[in-house]
Design a protein around this motif. Structure first.
Motif, PDB file in Angstrom:
ATOM      1  N   GLY A 180      24.418  59.250  21.843  1.00  0.00           N
ATOM      2  CA  GLY A 180      22.969  59.346  21.671  1.00  0.00           C
ATOM      3  C   GLY A 180      22.195  58.276  22.400  1.00  0.00           C
ATOM      4  N   HIS A 181      22.879  57.422  23.174  1.00  0.00           N
ATOM      5  CA  HIS A 181      22.223  56.288  23.833  1.00  0.00           C
ATOM      6  C   HIS A 181      21.671  56.621  25.220  1.00  0.00           C
ATOM      7  N   MET A 182      22.337  57.546  25.934  1.00  0.00           N
ATOM      8  CA  MET A 182      21.956  57.853  27.302  1.00  0.00           C
ATOM      9  C   MET A 182      21.368  59.258  27.377  1.00  0.00           C
ATOM     10  N   LEU A 183      20.227  59.382  28.047  1.00  0.00           N
ATOM     11  CA  LEU A 183      19.548  60.657  28.197  1.00  0.00           C
ATOM     12  C   LEU A 183      19.345  60.956  29.674  1.00  0.00           C
ATOM     13  N   SER A 184      19.422  62.240  30.017  1.00  0.00           N
ATOM     14  CA  SER A 184      19.125  62.654  31.377  1.00  0.00           C
ATOM     15  C   SER A 184      18.432  64.006  31.354  1.00  0.00           C
ATOM     16  N   THR A 220       9.704  71.502  43.176  1.00  0.00           N
ATOM     17  CA  THR A 220       9.182  72.691  43.853  1.00  0.00           C
ATOM     18  C   THR A 220      10.169  73.813  43.619  1.00  0.00           C
ATOM     19  N   GLY A 221       9.662  75.052  43.520  1.00  0.00           N
ATOM     20  CA  GLY A 221      10.527  76.179  43.207  1.00  0.00           C
ATOM     21  C   GLY A 221      10.884  76.173  41.733  1.00  0.00           C
ATOM     22  N   ASP A 222      11.532  77.236  41.270  1.00  0.00           N
ATOM     23  CA  ASP A 222      11.900  77.311  39.864  1.00  0.00           C
ATOM     24  C   ASP A 222      13.220  78.043  39.650  1.00  0.00           C
ATOM     25  N   SER A 223      14.084  78.041  40.659  1.00  0.00           N
ATOM     26  CA  SER A 223      15.368  78.718  40.517  1.00  0.00           C
ATOM     27  C   SER A 223      16.377  78.118  41.479  1.00  0.00           C
ATOM     28  N   TYR A 224      17.609  77.891  40.979  1.00  0.00           N
ATOM     29  CA  TYR A 224      18.676  77.396  41.838  1.00  0.00           C
ATOM     30  C   TYR A 224      19.202  78.481  42.774  1.00  0.00           C
ATOM     31  N   ALA A 225      18.833  79.733  42.513  1.00  0.00           N
ATOM     32  CA  ALA A 225      19.278  80.824  43.372  1.00  0.00           C
ATOM     33  C   ALA A 225      18.511  80.857  44.687  1.00  0.00           C
ATOM     34  N   ARG A 226      17.374  80.177  44.736  1.00  0.00           N
ATOM     35  CA  ARG A 226      16.572  80.162  45.957  1.00  0.00           C
ATOM     36  C   ARG A 226      16.975  78.996  46.842  1.00  0.00           C
ATOM     37  N   SER A 227      16.745  79.173  48.136  1.00  0.00           N
ATOM     38  CA  SER A 227      17.107  78.101  49.071  1.00  0.00           C
ATOM     39  C   SER A 227      16.069  76.988  49.080  1.00  0.00           C
ATOM     40  N   ALA A 228      14.821  77.324  48.751  1.00  0.00           N
ATOM     41  CA  ALA A 228      13.745  76.339  48.800  1.00  0.00           C
ATOM     42  C   ALA A 228      13.424  75.837  47.397  1.00  0.00           C
ATOM     43  N   PHE A 229      14.074  74.759  47.002  1.00  0.00           N
ATOM     44  CA  PHE A 229      13.742  74.111  45.746  1.00  0.00           C
ATOM     45  C   PHE A 229      14.047  72.626  45.860  1.00  0.00           C
ATOM     46  N   SER A 230      13.385  71.863  45.036  1.00  0.00           N
ATOM     47  CA  SER A 230      13.606  70.426  45.006  1.00  0.00           C
ATOM     48  C   SER A 230      13.613  69.984  43.550  1.00  0.00           C
ATOM     49  N   THR A 231      14.459  69.031  43.220  1.00  0.00           N
ATOM     50  CA  THR A 231      14.588  68.572  41.843  1.00  0.00           C
ATOM     51  C   THR A 231      14.388  67.068  41.751  1.00  0.00           C
ATOM     52  N   ARG A 232      14.029  66.632  40.554  1.00  0.00           N
ATOM     53  CA  ARG A 232      14.031  65.207  40.217  1.00  0.00           C
ATOM     54  C   ARG A 232      14.858  65.043  38.953  1.00  0.00           C
ATOM     55  N   THR A 233      15.871  64.211  39.024  1.00  0.00           N
ATOM     56  CA  THR A 233      16.734  63.962  37.874  1.00  0.00           C
ATOM     57  C   THR A 233      16.581  62.512  37.432  1.00  0.00           C
ATOM     58  N   SER A 234      16.329  62.329  36.144  1.00  0.00           N
ATOM     59  CA  SER A 234      16.077  60.998  35.578  1.00  0.00           C
ATOM     60  C   SER A 234      17.180  60.640  34.589  1.00  0.00           C
ATOM     61  N   ILE A 235      17.374  59.341  34.388  1.00  0.00           N
ATOM     62  CA  ILE A 235      18.301  58.825  33.377  1.00  0.00           C
ATOM     63  C   ILE A 235      17.592  57.728  32.594  1.00  0.00           C
ATOM     64  N   LEU A 236      17.678  57.814  31.267  1.00  0.00           N
ATOM     65  CA  LEU A 236      17.052  56.825  30.385  1.00  0.00           C
ATOM     66  C   LEU A 236      18.112  56.219  29.474  1.00  0.00           C
ATOM     67  N   TYR A 290      15.545  51.148  29.869  1.00  0.00           N
ATOM     68  CA  TYR A 290      15.479  51.251  31.324  1.00  0.00           C
ATOM     69  C   TYR A 290      15.473  52.713  31.754  1.00  0.00           C
ATOM     70  N   LEU A 291      14.499  53.096  32.553  1.00  0.00           N
ATOM     71  CA  LEU A 291      14.342  54.467  33.020  1.00  0.00           C
ATOM     72  C   LEU A 291      14.491  54.528  34.535  1.00  0.00           C
ATOM     73  N   VAL A 292      15.412  55.373  34.992  1.00  0.00           N
ATOM     74  CA  VAL A 292      15.511  55.703  36.412  1.00  0.00           C
ATOM     75  C   VAL A 292      14.794  57.033  36.586  1.00  0.00           C
ATOM     76  N   LYS A 293      13.625  57.023  37.200  1.00  0.00           N
ATOM     77  CA  LYS A 293      12.817  58.244  37.290  1.00  0.00           C
ATOM     78  C   LYS A 293      13.433  59.285  38.218  1.00  0.00           C
ATOM     79  N   MET A 308      27.016  53.950  36.321  1.00  0.00           N
ATOM     80  CA  MET A 308      25.745  53.302  36.021  1.00  0.00           C
ATOM     81  C   MET A 308      25.810  51.802  36.267  1.00  0.00           C
ATOM     82  N   ARG A 309      26.874  51.167  35.841  1.00  0.00           N
ATOM     83  CA  ARG A 309      26.989  49.711  35.933  1.00  0.00           C
ATOM     84  C   ARG A 309      26.979  49.251  37.382  1.00  0.00           C
ATOM     85  N   ASN A 310      27.714  49.951  38.232  1.00  0.00           N
ATOM     86  CA  ASN A 310      27.767  49.581  39.652  1.00  0.00           C
ATOM     87  C   ASN A 310      26.741  50.341  40.493  1.00  0.00           C
TER      88      ASN A 310
END
Length: 252
Positions: free
Chosen positions: A63-67, A73-89, A95-98, A148-150
């Motif tokens: 329960g300590h680490m969240l992602s 952009t886009g809304d489906s992994y089936a499409r070629s044109a999409f972009s994602t942002r993945t965060s870790i808290l 500490y938040l990695v946006k 994460m540590r390294n």
């Protein structure tokens, strides 16, 4: 058992330990969402507003680490044109990695730099330090192991999306692209991290979800507005668990 409603309404959800993670899409343009951190009674303890459309949510077993992953952009992994942002808290330090795109990536034994790098679908190991995720670059998707540590990541295997680490840490469930078509191009597979062998599960439909291990033998996932389960060893048949449902979680 019967259903009991509680907590906020979520587009994506996951819970483990004494923590739950809820992603809510906000109305309006451009797309923005709320990230809600909840306690064991589903009471809000933290709220963040971030750009994008909710896609994936994961909480480590402690329960300590969240992602979470948002479509930028886009809304489906089936499409070629999409972009994602993945965060870790890290809830222990706050500490938040946006966006983890800047993590040093080793690909085929060499440091890899490219403007098209995208990450999604984080799953945490029991030590709250190691994690697995999907990276896309150069038109290919790969499974990466992160530290994460390294603060480093290395690619392990091609054609692995939305990994989910088993409770015993020995296997990864994932969706594998088996078709280039836009309709249901994936199938659920399980990878043995020790031997490198993989096998499909008995679910033959195209599952666009980050499967959940309900125990060491069974997977759960969303499909067609319902939650289903299937044995992880390739035997059996899919079983419908709940209608009008998605984002399964089994708090332990």
């Amino acid at each position: 058992g019967g259903r009991v409603a509680g907590g906020p309404s979520c587009d994506r959800f996951h819970a483990a330990g004494s923590t739950a993670l809820c992603l809510q899409r906000r109305p309006g343009v451009p797309a923005r969402s709320y990230v809600l951190v909840l306690d064991e009674r589903l009471r809000e303890v933290r709220r963040m507003s971030l750009p994008g459309i909710p896609s994936r949510a994961r909480v480590s077993a402690s329960g300590h680490m969240l992602s979470w992953t948002m479509f930028a952009t886009g809304d489906s992994y089936a499409r070629s044109a999409f972009s994602t942002r993945t965060s870790i808290l890290d809830l222990r330090t706050g500490y938040l990695v946006k966006n983890i795109e800047q993590i040093p990536l080793t690909l085929d034994g060499r440091r890899h730099h490219a403007p098209d790098v995208n990450y999604w679908g984080v799953t945490f190991a029991a030590d709250d330090n190691r994690f697995y995720a999907t990276v896309s670059t150069g038109g290919r998707t790969r499974l990466v192991e992160g530290d994460m540590r390294n603060w480093s990541a290395r690619a392990l295997r091609e054609n692995v999306e939305c990994p989910s680490l088993s409770p015993d840490g020995t296997r990864i469930a994932f969706k594998k692209r088996v078709s280039d078509g836009p309709r249901e191009p994936w199938r659920l597979y399980v990878l043995d991290l020790g031997t490198g062998r993989e096998h499909p599960v008995a679910e033959r439909r195209g599952i666009d979800d980050q499967a959940l291990w309900t125990d060491t033998k069974t997977l759960a996932y969303g499909y067609g507005g319902a939650v289903w389960s299937v044995p992880a060893d390739g035997t059996g048949t899919p079983r419908r668990l709940a209608g009008g449902a998605s984002s399964p979680a089994v708090p332990r």
